[in-house]
Write a protein that holds these residues in place. Structure first.
Motif, PDB file in Angstrom:
ATOM      1  N   THR A  69      34.016  65.144  49.605  1.00 21.20           N
ATOM      2  CA  THR A  69      33.327  63.811  50.007  1.00 21.20           C
ATOM      3  C   THR A  69      33.107  63.614  51.328  1.00 21.20           C
ATOM      4  OG1 THR A  69      34.169  62.760  47.838  1.00 21.20           O
ATOM      5  CG2 THR A  69      33.307  61.266  49.531  1.00 21.20           C
ATOM      6  N   LEU A  70      34.198  63.999  52.149  1.00 20.40           N
ATOM      7  CA  LEU A  70      34.256  63.989  53.558  1.00 20.40           C
ATOM      8  C   LEU A  70      33.143  64.787  54.161  1.00 20.40           C
ATOM      9  CD1 LEU A  70      38.073  63.684  54.484  1.00 20.40           C
ATOM     10  CD2 LEU A  70      36.198  61.742  54.370  1.00 20.40           C
ATOM     11  N   GLU A  71      33.004  65.915  53.478  1.00 26.82           N
ATOM     12  CA  GLU A  71      31.916  67.067  54.240  1.00 26.82           C
ATOM     13  C   GLU A  71      30.678  66.357  53.718  1.00 26.82           C
ATOM     14  OE1 GLU A  71      34.145  71.007  53.304  1.00 26.82           O
ATOM     15  OE2 GLU A  71      32.239  71.077  52.996  1.00 26.82           O
ATOM     16  N   ALA A  72      30.458  66.103  52.655  1.00 28.36           N
ATOM     17  CA  ALA A  72      29.135  65.263  52.202  1.00 28.36           C
ATOM     18  C   ALA A  72      28.609  64.089  53.186  1.00 28.36           C
ATOM     19  CB  ALA A  72      29.274  64.743  50.602  1.00 28.36           C
ATOM     20  N   LEU A  73      29.733  63.426  53.730  1.00 24.70           N
ATOM     21  CA  LEU A  73      29.712  62.063  54.558  1.00 24.70           C
ATOM     22  C   LEU A  73      29.323  62.863  56.061  1.00 24.70           C
ATOM     23  CD1 LEU A  73      32.018  59.853  53.028  1.00 24.70           C
ATOM     24  CD2 LEU A  73      29.741  59.635  52.829  1.00 24.70           C
ATOM     25  N   GLY A  74      29.438  64.206  56.160  1.00 21.12           N
ATOM     26  CA  GLY A  74      29.243  64.541  57.579  1.00 21.12           C
ATOM     27  C   GLY A  74      30.341  64.449  58.629  1.00 21.12           C
ATOM     28  N   MET A  75      31.694  64.311  57.886  1.00 22.03           N
ATOM     29  CA  MET A  75      32.951  64.046  58.754  1.00 22.03           C
ATOM     30  C   MET A  75      33.473  65.276  58.790  1.00 22.03           C
ATOM     31  SD  MET A  75      33.824  60.311  56.896  1.00 22.03           S
ATOM     32  CE  MET A  75      34.836  59.960  58.391  1.00 22.03           C
ATOM     33  N   GLU A  76      33.428  66.143  60.053  1.00 22.82           N
ATOM     34  CA  GLU A  76      34.148  67.247  59.986  1.00 22.82           C
ATOM     35  C   GLU A  76      35.455  67.024  60.803  1.00 22.82           C
ATOM     36  OE1 GLU A  76      31.866  70.199  62.139  1.00 22.82           O
ATOM     37  OE2 GLU A  76      30.195  69.555  60.839  1.00 22.82           O
ATOM     38  N   TRP A  77      36.414  67.761  60.097  1.00 22.66           N
ATOM     39  CA  TRP A  77      37.763  67.513  60.685  1.00 22.66           C
ATOM     40  C   TRP A  77      38.167  68.544  61.347  1.00 22.66           C
ATOM     41  CZ3 TRP A  77      36.799  67.813  55.482  1.00 22.66           C
ATOM     42  CH2 TRP A  77      37.067  69.060  54.888  1.00 22.66           C
ATOM     43  N   ASP A  78      39.092  68.575  62.378  1.00 17.62           N
ATOM     44  CA  ASP A  78      39.595  69.489  63.279  1.00 17.62           C
ATOM     45  C   ASP A  78      40.757  70.181  62.682  1.00 17.62           C
ATOM     46  OD1 ASP A  78      37.980  69.355  65.996  1.00 17.62           O
ATOM     47  OD2 ASP A  78      38.486  67.137  65.495  1.00 17.62           O
ATOM     48  N   GLY A  79      40.733  71.696  62.772  1.00 21.19           N
ATOM     49  CA  GLY A  79      41.881  72.225  62.264  1.00 21.19           C
ATOM     50  C   GLY A  79      42.016  72.326  60.766  1.00 21.19           C
ATOM     51  N   GLU A  80      43.079  73.037  60.251  1.00 23.24           N
ATOM     52  CA  GLU A  80      43.601  73.057  59.011  1.00 23.24           C
ATOM     53  C   GLU A  80      43.780  71.765  58.268  1.00 23.24           C
ATOM     54  OE1 GLU A  80      43.998  76.427  57.045  1.00 23.24           O
ATOM     55  OE2 GLU A  80      42.324  76.901  58.685  1.00 23.24           O
ATOM     56  N   VAL A  81      43.453  71.590  57.091  1.00 24.08           N
ATOM     57  CA  VAL A  81      43.950  70.553  56.402  1.00 24.08           C
ATOM     58  C   VAL A  81      45.520  70.621  56.132  1.00 24.08           C
ATOM     59  CG1 VAL A  81      43.814  69.425  54.123  1.00 24.08           C
ATOM     60  CG2 VAL A  81      41.713  69.969  55.346  1.00 24.08           C
ATOM     61  N   VAL A  82      46.336  69.783  56.361  1.00 29.90           N
ATOM     62  CA  VAL A  82      47.816  69.891  56.057  1.00 29.90           C
ATOM     63  C   VAL A  82      48.080  69.127  54.739  1.00 29.90           C
ATOM     64  CG1 VAL A  82      49.857  69.032  56.884  1.00 29.90           C
ATOM     65  CG2 VAL A  82      48.414  70.148  58.480  1.00 29.90           C
TER      66      VAL A  82
END
Ligand code: GLU
Ligand code: ZN
Length: 307
Positions: A69-82
């Motif tokens: 969902t975050l990706e579909a909303l265009g919200m890119e995160w930095d680094g690896e997901v913990v």
């Protein structure tokens, strides 16, 4: 040779830390959007951490659904997901440090015993300290509590201003490891925020009451304290916090811009009509250019300082 002293303050590093107990709902979207815009408008990093420490409450597939969902909303995160379920060793190490300081003690009280003897605090029942003086014999199924004190723990919320809380009288000595062996949210969040070098925490006001406990643990563990900002809480028409328990609906990603606009409006911003029809890219461009915490509506009264 002169030695340069690096005086640059640490960069802004924010995070969004959803619990995968269900899909992303509007309440968590507001926390995601607020933390993202605050980080990105400060040219900082925005990390995502899946808080699946409470494995019995984890819903299979929810973590992936949240990230999609975050990706579909265009919200890119930095680094690896913990993922917290990969970090038991780090929690154990922190707990051992506190144990060495003599700050931890075992507790065998049942929920019912605590409820019967306790005083109602702001969140639930205050643990009255029954097992503080030590247990003569106990079996393995004990929870581990941290000793608290009653000196006010103070911090300055970026939105709400000065907040303070006395732990012993409002929560009592709180649990860091449950009798079933699960490390609690309070311990895990403090260890992870420190390990990830989080400088700014932006999250919902439902966690305002947890912040003094977290600051207390940071002090004991020698971690620095991030800056905190607690966003207004999204409630349903019954005034309840949106959550899986109140059956909050999942975000509809068939129209991501509409969802994002609702979140931004909730946070006091009014994107112009043409943005409503626009692409994700223009939504984020407008939002980053116009984001200011001065627009976020404040609650009429800050409940954390009542009583
Ligand atoms: N995992 C928590 C939640 O979803 C949030 C933790 C935090 O932001 O500190 O409510
Ligand atoms: Zn006890």
């Amino acid at each position: 040779m002169t030695q340069d002293i690096d005086t640059t303050p640490p960069r802004y590093r924010g995070r969004f830390a959803p619990s995968p107990t269900g899909p992303l709902h509007f309440g968590s979207l507001v926390a995601a959007v607020g933390s993202y815009l605050e980080a990105k408008s400060c040219r900082g990093e925005w990390l995502v951490r899946i808080e699946n420490i409470d494995s019995p409450r984890e819903v299979t597939g929810a973590a992936k659904e949240i990230l999609d969902t975050l990706e579909a909303l265009g919200m890119e995160w930095d680094g690896e997901v913990v993922y917290q379920d990969q970090r038991h060793e780090a929690y154990q190490t922190a707990l051992a440090m506190l144990e060495q300081q003599g700050m931890i003690y075992p507790c065998t009280c049942s929920r019912k015993e605590i409820a019967d003897s306790g005083i109602i605090g702001r969140e639930s029942v205050v643990y009255p300290g029954t097992c503080r003086t030590g247990l003569s014999n106990y079996r393995n199924s004990v929870s581990l509590r941290v000793l608290t004190h009653n000196d006010p723990i103070e911090f300055n919320d970026s939105l709400l201003g000065p907040i303070w809380q006395q732990l012993t009288s409002t929560t009592g000595d709180f649990v860091l490891r449950r009798a079933d062996g699960i490390y609690t949210y309070q311990l895990a969040v403090v260890v992870d925020d420190a390990a990830q070098g989080i400088t700014h925490v932006v999250r919902g006001s439902d966690l305002l009451d947890s912040t003094p406990r977290q600051i207390y643990l940071q002090h004991l563990l020698g971690y620095s304290t991030p800056t905190y900002m607690h966003l207004p809480l999204v409630t349903n028409t019954q005034g309840e916090k949106l959550s899986k328990q109140t059956r909050a609906a999942a975000i509809d990603i068939s129209n991501p811009v509409a969802q994002l606009i609702s979140a931004l409006e909730f946070l006091g911003h009014n994107p112009p009509a043409e943005i409503v029809e626009s692409s994700l890219a223009s939504f984020w461009k407008w939002s980053l250019a116009n984001w200011t915490i001065q627009r976020i509506p404040l609650p009429p009264l800050c409940s954390a300082n009542e009583e």
